[in-house]
Design a protein around this motif. Sequence first.
Motif, PDB file in Angstrom:
ATOM      1  N   ALA A 167      36.860  49.947  40.530  1.00  0.00           N
ATOM      2  CA  ALA A 167      36.549  49.336  41.822  1.00  0.00           C
ATOM      3  C   ALA A 167      36.815  50.277  42.986  1.00  0.00           C
ATOM      4  N   LEU A 168      36.625  51.573  42.743  1.00  0.00           N
ATOM      5  CA  LEU A 168      36.759  52.525  43.851  1.00  0.00           C
ATOM      6  C   LEU A 168      35.502  52.448  44.701  1.00  0.00           C
ATOM      7  N   PHE A 169      35.637  52.721  46.003  1.00  0.00           N
ATOM      8  CA  PHE A 169      34.467  52.736  46.865  1.00  0.00           C
ATOM      9  C   PHE A 169      33.728  54.043  46.619  1.00  0.00           C
ATOM     10  N   PRO A 170      32.510  53.964  46.042  1.00  0.00           N
ATOM     11  CA  PRO A 170      31.859  55.200  45.598  1.00  0.00           C
ATOM     12  C   PRO A 170      31.501  56.146  46.743  1.00  0.00           C
ATOM     13  N   LEU A 177      43.361  35.712  45.322  1.00  0.00           N
ATOM     14  CA  LEU A 177      41.905  35.819  45.397  1.00  0.00           C
ATOM     15  C   LEU A 177      41.248  34.508  45.035  1.00  0.00           C
ATOM     16  N   LEU A 217      34.352  45.187  44.319  1.00  0.00           N
ATOM     17  CA  LEU A 217      34.649  46.008  45.495  1.00  0.00           C
ATOM     18  C   LEU A 217      35.117  45.128  46.649  1.00  0.00           C
ATOM     19  N   MET A 252      46.479  45.609  43.972  1.00  0.00           N
ATOM     20  CA  MET A 252      45.795  45.233  42.736  1.00  0.00           C
ATOM     21  C   MET A 252      44.974  46.393  42.193  1.00  0.00           C
ATOM     22  N   ALA A 271      47.155  36.988  42.901  1.00  0.00           N
ATOM     23  CA  ALA A 271      46.698  37.885  43.964  1.00  0.00           C
ATOM     24  C   ALA A 271      46.286  37.105  45.205  1.00  0.00           C
ATOM     25  N   PHE A 307      41.952  47.112  39.285  1.00  0.00           N
ATOM     26  CA  PHE A 307      40.956  46.373  38.504  1.00  0.00           C
ATOM     27  C   PHE A 307      40.538  47.153  37.265  1.00  0.00           C
ATOM     28  N   PRO A 331      44.803  36.864  49.707  1.00  0.00           N
ATOM     29  CA  PRO A 331      45.068  38.202  49.164  1.00  0.00           C
ATOM     30  C   PRO A 331      45.762  39.099  50.186  1.00  0.00           C
ATOM     31  N   GLY A 332      46.101  40.285  49.733  1.00  0.00           N
ATOM     32  CA  GLY A 332      46.761  41.247  50.593  1.00  0.00           C
ATOM     33  C   GLY A 332      48.227  40.909  50.758  1.00  0.00           C
ATOM     34  N   LYS A 351      50.665  42.574  48.075  1.00  0.00           N
ATOM     35  CA  LYS A 351      50.238  42.458  46.684  1.00  0.00           C
ATOM     36  C   LYS A 351      49.116  43.463  46.428  1.00  0.00           C
ATOM     37  N   ARG A 367      45.603  54.036  45.227  1.00  0.00           N
ATOM     38  CA  ARG A 367      45.073  53.225  46.317  1.00  0.00           C
ATOM     39  C   ARG A 367      45.860  51.915  46.451  1.00  0.00           C
ATOM     40  N   PHE A 394      42.245  54.019  52.402  1.00  0.00           N
ATOM     41  CA  PHE A 394      41.424  52.906  52.908  1.00  0.00           C
ATOM     42  C   PHE A 394      42.246  51.763  53.496  1.00  0.00           C
ATOM     43  N   THR A 410      42.273  42.568  48.546  1.00  0.00           N
ATOM     44  CA  THR A 410      43.665  42.794  48.155  1.00  0.00           C
ATOM     45  C   THR A 410      44.332  43.805  49.079  1.00  0.00           C
TER      46      THR A 410
END
Lengths: 279, 269, 258
Positions: free
Chosen positions: A120-123, A90, C156, A114, A88, A116, A108-109, A112, A181, A133, C162
């Motif tokens: 790892a969603l933004f709450p 990272l 997060l 990813m 990734a 998890f 990263p990015g 690619k 996402r 996003f 990513t």
Amino acid sequence: MSKGLVRAKGGIVENIDHKLNSKPENMQKVSHNSVKISVENVSKIYQVADAEDVPVLKDVNIDIRNNEFVSLVGRSGCGKTTLLNILAGLVPPSSGIVRIDGTTVTGPGDGKGMVFQQHALFPWLTTIENVAFGCKSKGMRKADRTEIAMDLVKLVGLDGYQNHYPRELSGGMQQRVAIARALALDPEILLMDEPFGALDEMTRLEMQDELLRIWEVRKKTVVFVTHSLTEALVLSDRIFLMGRNPGGIRREFSVPFSRPRHRSSVEFLEMYEDIWAGL
Amino acid sequence: MNALFSLSTTTKSRLVGAVFIIFLLIAWEVAVDLKWLKIYKFPPPSKCWEAFVELFTSGFPIEQTVDIHIGWTLWRIVQGYVLGCLLAVPLGVVIGSYSLLDKLTAPIITFGRSVAALSLLPLVIFWFGTGEAPKIAIIAYGTFWAMIAHTIAGVKFVDPLLIRAARTLEADQKFIFLHVVIPAALPRIFVGARVALGVAFMVIVGAEMIGTIQGLGALINEARNFYRADITLIGMALIGLLGLGISGVLQLLERILLPWNKGLEEVRR
Amino acid sequence: MNTQENSSKLNDTALGLIGVIALFAIWEIVSYTGIISQEIFPSPSQAVTATLTTMPLSEIGGHVWASLTRVFWGFLIGGSLGIIVGVASGWYAWVGVLTRPLIELTRPIPPLAWIPMAIIWLGLGEPSKIFVISLGAFFPVVTSAYKGMISVDPVLLRAAQTMGLKGWRILFQVALPASLPDLATGIRIGWGLSFGMLVAAELVAANEGMGFMIMHARELGQVGIIIFGIVLIGVVNLVTDYAIGVVIRRQIGKWHTY
């Protein structure tokens, strides 16, 4: 395609050039000919203060072909997540190189996506906002990114839940959002770190089928980390078995069955047994 | 140099932090020396040290040495705090045990907590004059509400599973109350004790600013009247240290009295 | 199920109301029996009449307004500084290394103990009051902002990476929103402490505000006004705290479970 039908003979096939019976001829050619990700002599050593260096990965060499579905399987501590994080971008490797389409990975990015283990969603964002996003951060106009996100929300079967917050969704639905996402920027590679590891068994099976369905629609090169051999057998074209101390690839299997695969067919179970026996 | 490198990162960052503080102190000293800062407003560390010695030997105001100030402050806190706890804990246990009482008193307790203890100062001075009684009364007031709220919560939110388990062991009501409810409520009551102590400590500083020359609050306020900023600063530092010391003692007490609660405490952090 | 919950909630409120009324009734009755002299401890009705006959409503309103603007400015200054310092010390390691020890050393000093120093530095006027009020907000906010930042789930941050985010964008689009629940708790505590500081500051030296109102009443021996004022301070504190709580629950409560 009726479920539960196994179209190929079972057995361990360690020849990486094995032909996948079920795939149409032209598609196979694509997947054979072009290497998408190449991992060359990658090692990773963690330095811990007041202790000896810990070698997590040693001399990993793999080639992953375009649109291939590959799994990394192993117990905890074999470095499979570290390898995925290196792919990734990272985590930088201590030595060795990861190339994607011939270009060295430096961060990263950049094509690619990813997923998890703990979604790892933004709450603080709703389903649709989470999916959009990445597009938003790229400066895409609201109408465009909403359209893209909504298509993906529908693809993962969450139409009607677009304005819910993550905490209002079940574990399986949260992972669906996470997959959507990761797909939003239309990456060529999808990296998945035990994405179904925290789900209950029923949901897990359901999500495996869902993932294959989504993969059929949006073809990607997928690298899938799991500790479940069954899961890897259901999903992947190839499986890399990893071991510990130091972490690295121990063996490699091609899965010859066509999809969808039946988890309790004789051939499937035979292959499962054979792989275990070979360890 | 090698020894420095082998230190762990936390020790290193602490070292850097300490060096930074020393640097600031030196800068302060220099700034006063160069007359960038006025000495009577920003007494430099050297002057504060002299004040510190003065406090220990001749005292401020004259003959009121530091032990007298700390002694008075502690004595007032203890009196008010014990009084507040003695009233709050039994009452809290009773209220927490009866849901009806709890519902009847809930808004009163919320309100009591939101009345700043210091706002009672004019009233207690009106009632008791400027002696010891008003100071102790408002410390007791502040302690009381923090304590009662936590005691009620402690008794009310005992895990029903524990009570059910005790029932299956054929314990009777009284036994369950004494041996399950009360011990299970203790961790929360101790949280209340800590909160209440914070409140008491805050209040005493304010209360001592009126009608006395003894006590740390009086010390810093008197010093201000005489434009002795050095003494005020030392007094503030002593107040902070005393606060740390008292809360340390309370933590130690909690660890001794509730050894079984240690794991839980760690998890919560 | 829902209506049941609502009705039981309604019952609780009703019981609470009965409790409050009962308390006032007992107070009123005790006062009339003459056990405690009304000169010393007047009944609620007497406190209200005593206040309203000596003080027009507009004057009371003026005191409330003066206090509110004071605490608002102090809270705004202390809270904003707290957010900036707390976030920076949580996000940039070197800022944390330099500021954490300073903050940890000064935090045990109750803000009240700064009043004499504030007067030495800034005089008896408005700035010294604003200063101590802002200290009340600063310490809880700086601590919670720092805690919030360092406890942001690293996954997060990685997820954002990513998707191609870097630096400031991760700070503002991911780390800051993720630390909001912690921050909100600090803000609420900070408001309470600011309010406590307000009363103290107004007791020491002021010529308007609710603290001044009761201190002045003491000098004139008007105990009714003192009691009215104390209750008024409590009510204003309670109402503003409740309002902040509602805003927090509306904004953060929809995605975060407290």
